[in-house]
Design a protein around this motif. Structure first.
Motif, PDB file in Angstrom:
ATOM      1  N   CYS A   1       0.835  -1.208   0.000  1.00  0.00           N
ATOM      2  CA  CYS A   1       0.000   0.000   0.000  1.00  0.00           C
ATOM      3  C   CYS A   1       0.868   1.256   0.000  1.00  0.00           C
ATOM      4  CB  CYS A   1      -0.922  -0.003   1.215  1.00  0.00           C
ATOM      5  SG  CYS A   1      -1.916   1.494   1.344  1.00  0.00           S
TER       6      CYS A   1
ATOM      7  N   CYS B   1       0.044   3.012   3.681  1.00  0.00           N
ATOM      8  CA  CYS B   1       0.373   2.398   4.970  1.00  0.00           C
ATOM      9  C   CYS B   1       1.394   1.283   4.860  1.00  0.00           C
ATOM     10  CB  CYS B   1      -0.895   1.906   5.659  1.00  0.00           C
ATOM     11  SG  CYS B   1      -1.556   0.370   4.967  1.00  0.00           S
TER      12      CYS B   1
ATOM     13  N   CYS C   1      -6.527  -1.867  -0.315  1.00  0.00           N
ATOM     14  CA  CYS C   1      -5.731  -2.164   0.891  1.00  0.00           C
ATOM     15  C   CYS C   1      -6.684  -2.524   2.029  1.00  0.00           C
ATOM     16  CB  CYS C   1      -4.894  -0.956   1.297  1.00  0.00           C
ATOM     17  SG  CYS C   1      -4.056  -1.211   2.881  1.00  0.00           S
TER      18      CYS C   1
ATOM     19  N   CYS D   1      -5.935   0.049   5.346  1.00  0.00           N
ATOM     20  CA  CYS D   1      -6.348   1.467   5.441  1.00  0.00           C
ATOM     21  C   CYS D   1      -7.454   1.821   4.453  1.00  0.00           C
ATOM     22  CB  CYS D   1      -5.138   2.388   5.266  1.00  0.00           C
ATOM     23  SG  CYS D   1      -4.568   2.564   3.563  1.00  0.00           S
TER      24      CYS D   1
HETATM   25 ZN   LIG Z   1      -3.044   0.840   3.184  1.00  0.00          ZN
END
Ligand SMILES: [Zn+2]
Length: 427
Positions: A26, A29, A69, A72
Protein backbone atom coordinates in the motif's frame (compact mmCIF):
# COMPACT_ATOMS: atom_id res chain seq x y z
CA UNK A 1 -5.37 -0.11 13.26
CA UNK A 2 -2.02 -1.36 14.46
CA UNK A 3 1.06 0.82 14.57
CA UNK A 4 2.80 1.13 11.28
CA UNK A 5 5.90 2.72 9.81
CA UNK A 6 5.35 6.28 8.56
CA UNK A 7 7.04 5.46 5.26
CA UNK A 8 6.13 2.30 3.40
CA UNK A 9 9.69 1.52 2.36
CA UNK A 10 8.64 -1.42 0.21
CA UNK A 11 6.92 0.78 -2.37
CA UNK A 12 9.12 0.99 -5.45
CA UNK A 13 9.33 4.33 -7.28
CA UNK A 14 8.68 4.70 -11.00
CA UNK A 15 10.03 8.27 -11.29
CA UNK A 16 13.22 8.31 -13.29
CA UNK A 17 12.86 4.74 -14.55
CA UNK A 18 11.42 5.79 -17.94
CA UNK A 19 9.15 2.80 -17.35
CA UNK A 20 6.80 1.53 -14.63
CA UNK A 21 6.92 -0.43 -11.40
CA UNK A 22 4.28 -2.67 -9.85
CA UNK A 23 2.67 -1.48 -6.60
CA UNK A 24 2.95 -4.45 -4.27
CA UNK A 25 2.51 -2.74 -0.91
CA UNK A 26 0.00 0.00 0.00
CA UNK A 27 1.34 3.40 -1.04
CA UNK A 28 0.01 4.95 2.16
CA UNK A 29 0.37 2.40 4.97
CA UNK A 30 2.78 -0.16 3.49
CA UNK A 31 0.43 -3.11 4.04
CA UNK A 32 0.73 -6.17 1.81
CA UNK A 33 -0.67 -8.08 0.11
CA UNK A 34 -3.27 -5.87 -1.52
CA UNK A 35 -6.54 -7.35 -2.80
CA UNK A 36 -7.39 -7.27 -6.51
CA UNK A 37 -10.57 -5.32 -7.37
CA UNK A 38 -10.67 -5.39 -11.17
CA UNK A 39 -8.62 -4.89 -14.31
CA UNK A 40 -9.54 -2.76 -17.32
CA UNK A 41 -6.82 -4.36 -19.43
CA UNK A 42 -3.86 -2.51 -20.92
CA UNK A 43 -4.13 1.23 -21.58
CA UNK A 44 -2.02 3.82 -23.40
CA UNK A 45 -0.96 6.94 -21.45
CA UNK A 46 -3.97 9.26 -21.79
CA UNK A 47 -2.00 12.39 -22.55
CA UNK A 48 0.37 11.18 -25.19
CA UNK A 49 -1.77 12.07 -28.16
CA UNK A 50 -0.30 11.55 -31.60
CA UNK A 51 -0.82 14.17 -34.33
CA UNK A 52 -3.33 13.23 -37.04
CA UNK A 53 -1.53 11.77 -40.04
CA UNK A 54 1.32 10.32 -38.00
CA UNK A 55 2.15 6.82 -39.19
CA UNK A 56 1.24 4.39 -36.40
CA UNK A 57 4.31 3.49 -34.36
CA UNK A 58 5.19 1.57 -31.24
CA UNK A 59 3.70 3.01 -28.06
CA UNK A 60 3.71 1.90 -24.43
CA UNK A 61 0.63 0.27 -22.92
CA UNK A 62 0.27 -0.31 -19.21
CA UNK A 63 -1.92 -2.71 -17.21
CA UNK A 64 -4.73 -1.18 -15.14
CA UNK A 65 -5.23 -3.41 -12.17
CA UNK A 66 -7.08 -1.82 -9.28
CA UNK A 67 -6.16 -2.90 -5.74
CA UNK A 68 -7.76 -2.46 -2.31
CA UNK A 69 -5.73 -2.16 0.89
CA UNK A 70 -7.53 -4.14 3.61
CA UNK A 71 -5.64 -2.19 6.29
CA UNK A 72 -6.35 1.47 5.44
CA UNK A 73 -9.06 1.01 2.73
CA UNK A 74 -7.06 2.93 0.12
CA UNK A 75 -7.94 1.86 -3.42
CA UNK A 76 -4.97 2.21 -5.73
CA UNK A 77 -3.60 1.28 -9.13
CA UNK A 78 -1.35 -1.76 -9.21
CA UNK A 79 1.20 0.02 -11.38
CA UNK A 80 3.07 3.30 -11.04
CA UNK A 81 4.24 4.80 -14.33
CA UNK A 82 7.15 7.23 -14.57
CA UNK A 83 5.63 10.75 -14.37
CA UNK A 84 7.80 11.75 -17.32
CA UNK A 85 5.61 9.42 -19.41
CA UNK A 86 2.19 10.39 -18.06
CA UNK A 87 2.85 14.11 -17.62
CA UNK A 88 4.80 15.03 -20.74
CA UNK A 89 5.81 18.73 -20.99
CA UNK A 90 3.15 19.18 -23.66
CA UNK A 91 0.48 17.94 -21.20
CA UNK A 92 -2.68 19.19 -22.90
CA UNK A 93 -5.07 19.47 -19.94
CA UNK A 94 -6.24 22.93 -18.89
CA UNK A 95 -8.66 23.28 -16.00
CA UNK A 96 -9.95 26.67 -17.19
CA UNK A 97 -11.86 25.18 -20.11
CA UNK A 98 -14.60 23.56 -18.01
CA UNK A 99 -17.28 25.86 -16.59
CA UNK A 100 -18.12 23.42 -13.80
CA UNK A 101 -14.49 23.52 -12.61
CA UNK A 102 -14.26 27.30 -12.90
CA UNK A 103 -17.43 27.67 -10.84
CA UNK A 104 -16.16 25.16 -8.28
CA UNK A 105 -12.86 26.98 -7.81
CA UNK A 106 -14.65 30.33 -7.41
CA UNK A 107 -16.83 28.70 -4.76
CA UNK A 108 -13.78 27.16 -3.05
CA UNK A 109 -12.25 30.60 -2.66
CA UNK A 110 -15.46 32.06 -1.20
CA UNK A 111 -15.90 29.16 1.23
CA UNK A 112 -12.26 29.19 2.35
CA UNK A 113 -12.11 32.98 2.71
CA UNK A 114 -15.23 33.12 4.87
CA UNK A 115 -14.50 30.02 6.96
CA UNK A 116 -10.86 30.91 7.62
CA UNK A 117 -11.12 34.70 7.63
CA UNK A 118 -8.33 35.17 5.13
CA UNK A 119 -6.49 38.49 5.06
CA UNK A 120 -4.85 40.26 2.16
CA UNK A 121 -1.34 39.34 3.29
CA UNK A 122 -2.16 35.66 3.48
CA UNK A 123 -0.27 33.41 1.12
CA UNK A 124 -2.23 30.80 -0.83
CA UNK A 125 -0.17 28.11 -2.55
CA UNK A 126 -1.74 25.76 -5.08
CA UNK A 127 0.03 22.49 -5.88
CA UNK A 128 -0.48 21.28 -9.43
CA UNK A 129 -1.82 24.74 -10.18
CA UNK A 130 -2.34 24.03 -13.90
CA UNK A 131 -3.35 27.20 -15.78
CA UNK A 132 -3.97 29.18 -12.58
CA UNK A 133 -7.75 28.91 -12.71
CA UNK A 134 -8.10 28.23 -8.97
CA UNK A 135 -5.53 30.81 -7.88
CA UNK A 136 -7.04 33.53 -10.07
CA UNK A 137 -9.93 33.61 -7.59
CA UNK A 138 -7.64 34.12 -4.60
CA UNK A 139 -5.65 36.75 -6.47
CA UNK A 140 -8.84 38.60 -7.42
CA UNK A 141 -9.87 38.57 -3.75
CA UNK A 142 -6.59 40.29 -2.87
CA UNK A 143 -4.60 37.41 -1.41
CA UNK A 144 -1.04 36.53 -2.36
CA UNK A 145 -1.24 33.59 -4.77
CA UNK A 146 1.54 31.23 -5.81
CA UNK A 147 1.30 28.20 -8.09
CA UNK A 148 3.52 25.16 -8.47
CA UNK A 149 3.11 23.34 -11.77
CA UNK A 150 5.62 21.09 -13.54
CA UNK A 151 4.18 21.23 -17.08
CA UNK A 152 4.16 23.96 -19.72
CA UNK A 153 0.56 24.78 -18.76
CA UNK A 154 2.22 26.80 -15.98
CA UNK A 155 3.27 29.32 -18.66
CA UNK A 156 -0.41 30.15 -19.22
CA UNK A 157 -0.74 30.98 -15.51
CA UNK A 158 2.39 33.13 -15.52
CA UNK A 159 1.09 34.86 -18.65
CA UNK A 160 -2.11 35.86 -16.84
CA UNK A 161 -0.25 37.20 -13.82
CA UNK A 162 -0.44 34.22 -11.48
CA UNK A 163 3.16 33.66 -10.28
CA UNK A 164 3.88 30.00 -10.96
CA UNK A 165 6.98 27.98 -10.21
CA UNK A 166 7.52 25.36 -12.90
CA UNK A 167 8.74 22.26 -11.09
CA UNK A 168 7.57 19.02 -9.49
CA UNK A 169 6.36 19.49 -5.93
CA UNK A 170 8.24 17.97 -3.00
CA UNK A 171 10.05 18.98 0.16
CA UNK A 172 12.68 20.98 -1.76
CA UNK A 173 10.07 23.02 -3.60
CA UNK A 174 8.24 23.54 -0.27
CA UNK A 175 11.40 24.86 1.43
CA UNK A 176 12.06 27.20 -1.47
CA UNK A 177 8.52 28.57 -1.25
CA UNK A 178 8.78 29.09 2.50
CA UNK A 179 12.20 30.76 2.19
CA UNK A 180 11.13 33.16 -0.52
CA UNK A 181 7.47 33.80 0.29
CA UNK A 182 7.03 32.88 3.96
CA UNK A 183 4.63 30.34 5.48
CA UNK A 184 1.36 29.62 3.71
CA UNK A 185 -2.01 30.32 5.29
CA UNK A 186 -3.68 28.02 2.78
CA UNK A 187 -2.29 25.22 0.65
CA UNK A 188 -4.61 23.77 -1.97
CA UNK A 189 -4.26 20.62 -4.03
CA UNK A 190 -7.16 20.16 -6.41
CA UNK A 191 -7.38 16.86 -8.21
CA UNK A 192 -3.63 16.31 -8.10
CA UNK A 193 -3.43 14.64 -4.71
CA UNK A 194 -4.03 11.31 -6.43
CA UNK A 195 -1.44 11.99 -9.12
CA UNK A 196 1.93 12.34 -7.42
CA UNK A 197 3.77 9.10 -6.81
CA UNK A 198 5.30 9.68 -3.38
CA UNK A 199 2.24 10.88 -1.51
CA UNK A 200 4.10 11.11 1.81
CA UNK A 201 6.61 13.48 0.24
CA UNK A 202 3.74 15.75 -0.91
CA UNK A 203 2.18 15.83 2.54
CA UNK A 204 5.64 16.47 4.07
CA UNK A 205 6.01 19.40 1.67
CA UNK A 206 2.55 20.71 2.55
CA UNK A 207 3.22 20.51 6.29
CA UNK A 208 6.56 22.29 5.69
CA UNK A 209 4.84 25.24 3.96
CA UNK A 210 1.87 25.59 6.34
CA UNK A 211 2.06 28.27 9.01
CA UNK A 212 0.90 27.40 12.59
CA UNK A 213 -2.68 28.38 11.68
CA UNK A 214 -2.34 27.09 8.11
CA UNK A 215 -5.03 25.01 6.45
CA UNK A 216 -4.64 22.40 3.76
CA UNK A 217 -7.58 22.08 1.38
CA UNK A 218 -7.64 19.13 -0.97
CA UNK A 219 -10.09 18.15 -3.65
CA UNK A 220 -9.99 14.55 -4.75
CA UNK A 221 -12.15 12.38 -6.88
CA UNK A 222 -14.32 10.47 -4.42
CA UNK A 223 -14.06 6.70 -4.34
CA UNK A 224 -17.58 6.13 -3.03
CA UNK A 225 -19.10 8.32 -5.74
CA UNK A 226 -16.91 6.63 -8.31
CA UNK A 227 -18.35 3.25 -7.30
CA UNK A 228 -21.95 4.48 -7.00
CA UNK A 229 -22.01 6.08 -10.46
CA UNK A 230 -19.79 3.51 -12.16
CA UNK A 231 -17.06 5.96 -13.08
CA UNK A 232 -14.53 3.34 -14.06
CA UNK A 233 -13.47 5.75 -16.81
CA UNK A 234 -11.63 7.84 -14.21
CA UNK A 235 -9.26 4.92 -13.69
CA UNK A 236 -6.06 5.69 -15.59
CA UNK A 237 -2.40 5.95 -14.77
CA UNK A 238 -2.43 9.59 -13.69
CA UNK A 239 -4.71 8.51 -10.85
CA UNK A 240 -2.62 6.34 -8.60
CA UNK A 241 -5.00 6.50 -5.65
CA UNK A 242 -8.78 6.67 -5.15
CA UNK A 243 -9.71 8.12 -1.76
CA UNK A 244 -12.58 7.69 0.58
CA UNK A 245 -12.68 10.24 3.38
CA UNK A 246 -11.53 7.49 5.75
CA UNK A 247 -8.44 6.62 3.73
CA UNK A 248 -7.55 10.28 3.15
CA UNK A 249 -7.97 11.01 6.87
CA UNK A 250 -5.70 8.08 7.65
CA UNK A 251 -2.99 9.44 5.34
CA UNK A 252 -3.18 12.98 6.76
CA UNK A 253 -3.12 11.72 10.34
CA UNK A 254 0.18 9.98 9.63
CA UNK A 255 1.52 13.55 9.24
CA UNK A 256 -0.24 15.01 12.31
CA UNK A 257 -2.85 16.75 10.19
CA UNK A 258 -6.44 16.59 11.38
CA UNK A 259 -9.43 16.68 9.04
CA UNK A 260 -11.88 19.28 10.41
CA UNK A 261 -14.34 19.70 7.53
CA UNK A 262 -15.31 17.65 4.50
CA UNK A 263 -18.04 17.82 1.92
CA UNK A 264 -18.98 16.45 -1.48
CA UNK A 265 -18.53 18.70 -4.54
CA UNK A 266 -19.59 18.06 -8.15
CA UNK A 267 -16.13 18.25 -9.82
CA UNK A 268 -15.14 15.42 -12.14
CA UNK A 269 -18.45 13.63 -11.60
CA UNK A 270 -18.18 13.59 -7.81
CA UNK A 271 -15.31 14.71 -5.59
CA UNK A 272 -14.67 15.54 -1.94
CA UNK A 273 -13.27 18.76 -0.58
CA UNK A 274 -11.39 18.13 2.65
CA UNK A 275 -10.04 20.72 5.07
CA UNK A 276 -7.18 19.74 7.38
CA UNK A 277 -5.01 21.61 9.88
CA UNK A 278 -2.34 20.81 12.42
CA UNK A 279 -3.82 18.49 15.04
CA UNK A 280 -5.74 20.28 17.76
CA UNK A 281 -5.76 23.72 16.13
CA UNK A 282 -9.35 23.67 14.88
CA UNK A 283 -12.71 22.29 15.97
CA UNK A 284 -13.68 19.20 14.01
CA UNK A 285 -17.02 19.87 12.35
CA UNK A 286 -20.02 17.53 12.25
CA UNK A 287 -19.56 17.13 8.48
CA UNK A 288 -16.58 14.84 9.08
CA UNK A 289 -18.42 12.40 11.31
CA UNK A 290 -21.42 12.38 8.99
CA UNK A 291 -19.42 11.56 5.87
CA UNK A 292 -17.36 8.90 7.62
CA UNK A 293 -20.47 7.22 8.99
CA UNK A 294 -21.91 6.91 5.49
CA UNK A 295 -18.83 5.23 3.99
CA UNK A 296 -18.47 1.45 3.65
CA UNK A 297 -15.29 0.20 5.32
CA UNK A 298 -13.29 -3.02 5.30
CA UNK A 299 -15.33 -6.05 4.23
CA UNK A 300 -18.34 -3.88 3.36
CA UNK A 301 -16.15 -1.86 0.97
CA UNK A 302 -14.66 -5.06 -0.48
CA UNK A 303 -18.19 -6.30 -1.20
CA UNK A 304 -19.13 -3.03 -2.90
CA UNK A 305 -16.00 -3.24 -5.01
CA UNK A 306 -16.89 -6.78 -6.13
CA UNK A 307 -20.31 -5.52 -7.26
CA UNK A 308 -18.56 -2.63 -9.02
CA UNK A 309 -16.43 -5.07 -11.01
CA UNK A 310 -19.50 -6.88 -12.29
CA UNK A 311 -21.37 -3.66 -13.09
CA UNK A 312 -18.40 -2.29 -15.05
CA UNK A 313 -18.32 -5.40 -17.23
CA UNK A 314 -22.09 -5.25 -17.83
CA UNK A 315 -21.89 -1.56 -18.69
CA UNK A 316 -19.34 -2.29 -21.41
CA UNK A 317 -21.58 -4.95 -22.96
CA UNK A 318 -24.62 -2.66 -22.79
CA UNK A 319 -22.86 0.22 -24.50
CA UNK A 320 -21.59 -2.06 -27.26
CA UNK A 321 -25.09 -3.42 -27.68
CA UNK A 322 -26.56 0.08 -28.06
CA UNK A 323 -23.87 1.10 -30.57
CA UNK A 324 -24.28 -2.17 -32.50
CA UNK A 325 -27.97 -1.45 -33.04
CA UNK A 326 -27.12 1.96 -34.46
CA UNK A 327 -24.31 0.64 -36.62
CA UNK A 328 -26.50 -2.12 -38.08
CA UNK A 329 -28.80 0.64 -39.35
CA UNK A 330 -25.80 2.36 -40.96
CA UNK A 331 -25.57 5.22 -38.46
CA UNK A 332 -22.59 7.53 -38.37
CA UNK A 333 -21.47 8.13 -34.79
CA UNK A 334 -19.28 10.92 -33.41
CA UNK A 335 -17.92 11.53 -29.94
CA UNK A 336 -18.34 14.67 -27.86
CA UNK A 337 -15.22 15.91 -26.02
CA UNK A 338 -11.97 14.12 -25.33
CA UNK A 339 -11.25 14.37 -21.61
CA UNK A 340 -8.60 12.00 -20.21
CA UNK A 341 -11.35 9.72 -18.99
CA UNK A 342 -12.54 9.19 -22.60
CA UNK A 343 -9.31 7.34 -23.27
CA UNK A 344 -10.14 4.73 -20.65
CA UNK A 345 -13.69 4.32 -21.90
CA UNK A 346 -12.70 4.10 -25.56
CA UNK A 347 -9.93 1.60 -24.93
CA UNK A 348 -11.76 -0.54 -22.37
CA UNK A 349 -14.93 -0.79 -24.45
CA UNK A 350 -12.92 -1.22 -27.65
CA UNK A 351 -14.24 1.76 -29.60
CA UNK A 352 -12.14 2.61 -32.65
CA UNK A 353 -12.22 4.70 -35.82
CA UNK A 354 -14.55 2.17 -37.49
CA UNK A 355 -17.19 2.84 -34.83
CA UNK A 356 -16.56 6.49 -33.92
CA UNK A 357 -15.85 8.75 -36.94
CA UNK A 358 -14.32 11.58 -34.91
CA UNK A 359 -14.41 13.23 -31.49
CA UNK A 360 -15.24 16.93 -31.14
CA UNK A 361 -13.57 19.41 -28.84
CA UNK A 362 -14.45 23.07 -28.34
CA UNK A 363 -12.40 25.54 -30.42
CA UNK A 364 -9.07 26.27 -28.76
CA UNK A 365 -8.62 22.81 -27.26
CA UNK A 366 -5.01 21.61 -27.44
CA UNK A 367 -6.29 18.12 -28.32
CA UNK A 368 -7.67 19.13 -31.72
CA UNK A 369 -5.54 17.70 -34.52
CA UNK A 370 -4.55 14.60 -32.56
CA UNK A 371 -5.78 11.05 -32.32
CA UNK A 372 -7.59 9.65 -29.29
CA UNK A 373 -5.00 7.63 -27.35
CA UNK A 374 -4.68 4.03 -28.48
CA UNK A 375 -6.83 4.61 -31.59
CA UNK A 376 -6.90 6.49 -34.85
CA UNK A 377 -10.08 8.37 -33.99
CA UNK A 378 -9.29 12.01 -34.89
CA UNK A 379 -10.11 14.84 -32.49
CA UNK A 380 -11.60 17.75 -34.45
CA UNK A 381 -13.10 21.20 -33.89
CA UNK A 382 -16.76 20.83 -32.88
CA UNK A 383 -17.93 23.03 -35.77
CA UNK A 384 -17.61 19.87 -37.87
CA UNK A 385 -20.39 18.23 -35.83
CA UNK A 386 -22.92 20.90 -36.80
CA UNK A 387 -21.95 20.92 -40.46
CA UNK A 388 -21.78 17.16 -40.70
CA UNK A 389 -24.81 16.17 -38.55
CA UNK A 390 -23.89 12.54 -37.79
CA UNK A 391 -26.79 10.33 -36.68
CA UNK A 392 -25.57 10.04 -33.12
CA UNK A 393 -22.93 11.36 -30.75
CA UNK A 394 -21.55 9.75 -27.61
CA UNK A 395 -20.89 12.29 -24.86
CA UNK A 396 -17.56 11.19 -23.38
CA UNK A 397 -17.78 14.03 -20.83
CA UNK A 398 -20.98 12.37 -19.67
CA UNK A 399 -20.47 13.68 -16.14
CA UNK A 400 -21.25 17.17 -17.48
CA UNK A 401 -23.89 16.04 -20.01
CA UNK A 402 -26.45 18.35 -18.34
CA UNK A 403 -24.18 21.29 -19.19
CA UNK A 404 -23.24 20.06 -22.68
CA UNK A 405 -26.47 18.68 -24.16
CA UNK A 406 -28.46 21.95 -24.18
CA UNK A 407 -25.47 23.76 -25.72
CA UNK A 408 -25.17 21.18 -28.50
CA UNK A 409 -28.88 21.48 -29.24
CA UNK A 410 -28.72 25.27 -29.18
CA UNK A 411 -25.87 25.18 -31.67
CA UNK A 412 -27.99 23.02 -33.97
CA UNK A 413 -27.00 19.38 -33.49
CA UNK A 414 -30.00 17.22 -34.49
CA UNK A 415 -28.67 13.66 -34.02
CA UNK A 416 -29.15 11.40 -31.04
CA UNK A 417 -27.13 12.14 -27.93
CA UNK A 418 -25.86 9.13 -26.00
CA UNK A 419 -24.39 9.06 -22.51
CA UNK A 420 -22.21 5.96 -21.99
CA UNK A 421 -22.31 5.96 -18.19
CA UNK A 422 -23.54 5.25 -15.53
CA UNK A 423 -25.99 3.37 -17.79
CA UNK A 424 -25.73 3.74 -21.57
CA UNK A 425 -28.77 5.64 -22.80
CA UNK A 426 -30.11 7.93 -25.49
CA UNK A 427 -30.98 11.32 -23.99
ZN1 LIG B 1 -3.04 0.84 3.18
Amino acid sequence: MESEPLRPSKVARAAGTAASVPVEACQVCGHEPLNAVLSLGYMPPVNQMVAIGTVAYQQPWFPTKLLHCPNCDLVQLGLAVDPAIIFPPEYPYTSGTTKLLRDNFAELQREAASMLGLGSDDLVVDIGSNDGTLLANFKAAGHRALGIEPTDVGDIANGRGIPTIKRYFGIDAAREVKREHGAARVVTAANCFAHIEDVHAIVDGIVEMLGPDGVFISESHYLIGLIDTLQYDTIYHEHLRYYSLASLKHLLEMHELEVFHARPIPSHGGSIRVYAARRGTRTVQESVRRMLAAEPRGDALAKRLAEFKRDVMLSKLRLLSLLRELKEKGARIAGISAPSRASTLVNYVGLDEAIIDYVCEVPGSLKIGKYMPGTQIPVVDETRLFADQPDAAVIFSWHIADELAPKLRAKGFRGRLITPLPAPRVL
